[in-house]
Design an enzyme around this catalytic site. Sequence first.
Site, mmCIF file in Angstrom:
data_model
loop_
_atom_site.group_PDB
_atom_site.id
_atom_site.type_symbol
_atom_site.label_atom_id
_atom_site.label_comp_id
_atom_site.label_asym_id
_atom_site.label_seq_id
_atom_site.Cartn_x
_atom_site.Cartn_y
_atom_site.Cartn_z
ATOM 1 C CG ASN A 28 -15.108 2.238 4.886
ATOM 2 O OD1 ASN A 28 -16.247 2.615 5.137
ATOM 3 N ND2 ASN A 28 -14.842 1.448 3.858
ATOM 4 C CG ASN A 55 -11.985 -0.625 6.211
ATOM 5 O OD1 ASN A 55 -11.751 0.435 5.643
ATOM 6 N ND2 ASN A 55 -12.389 -1.696 5.560
ATOM 7 C CE1 TYR A 85 -3.829 -2.288 0.277
ATOM 8 C CE2 TYR A 85 -2.569 -3.328 2.021
ATOM 9 C CZ TYR A 85 -3.623 -3.348 1.140
ATOM 10 O OH TYR A 85 -4.484 -4.416 1.112
ATOM 11 C CE1 TYR A 145 -3.584 -3.964 5.601
ATOM 12 C CE2 TYR A 145 -3.607 -5.045 7.745
ATOM 13 C CZ TYR A 145 -3.087 -4.924 6.464
ATOM 14 O OH TYR A 145 -2.066 -5.741 6.063
ATOM 15 C CG HIS A 153 -7.066 4.364 1.195
ATOM 16 N ND1 HIS A 153 -7.991 5.379 1.339
ATOM 17 C CD2 HIS A 153 -7.670 3.266 1.723
ATOM 18 C CE1 HIS A 153 -9.085 4.923 1.923
ATOM 19 N NE2 HIS A 153 -8.915 3.641 2.162
ATOM 20 C CG ASP A 211 -7.819 8.664 1.196
ATOM 21 O OD1 ASP A 211 -7.555 8.225 2.335
ATOM 22 O OD2 ASP A 211 -8.656 8.135 0.449
#
Length: 185
Positions: free
Chosen positions: A112, A66, A14, A64, A19, A91
Amino acid sequence: MKCIVGLGNPGLRYAKTRHNIGFMVIDELIKRHKWSLQKNKFKGHLTKERVSDEQIILLKPQTYMNRSGESIKELMDFYQLEPEDVLVIYDDLDLPTGKIRLRQTGGHGGHNGIRSIIDQLQSKQFNRLRMGIDRPKESVSVVDHVLGKFPKSDKVSVDQSIQKAADACETWFEKSFQEVMNEFN
């Protein structure tokens, strides 16, 4: 004490994705001040430093996106921070790439990570620094867009937005968040 949280997802997969632009701002602050992150505290990587008379915590949750609120809530509970002591960088699809916007409250807007923070804190009242990543083209899903890397054509505007966001964070070290909003919005 003030806490600046950059949202993103852990791991090389990532790194440098849209993100993870919150992580990129934290990395810029770390670089500017020659600080380093400690690992595995409050489900995140963090550093606690002093700037003038202010204690500053920088946090990159490793839960993460979420579940970002879990990390932030643990840190806030430990240090007995109020929501106004926290600035969350993330973001935003609704801003053009390269633009930043600061605000003190609001909903999750479908993000999220912000939804997780609101759920954990049971409050919408925390400072935000939104980093524009633009909406995807029609043929690209939102998930693929946010988990995709910025194209080379956006490099200059993305780099400038990261610099401007880091400048805003540094201004918050010394001034009220309202003053920072007035200066950077």
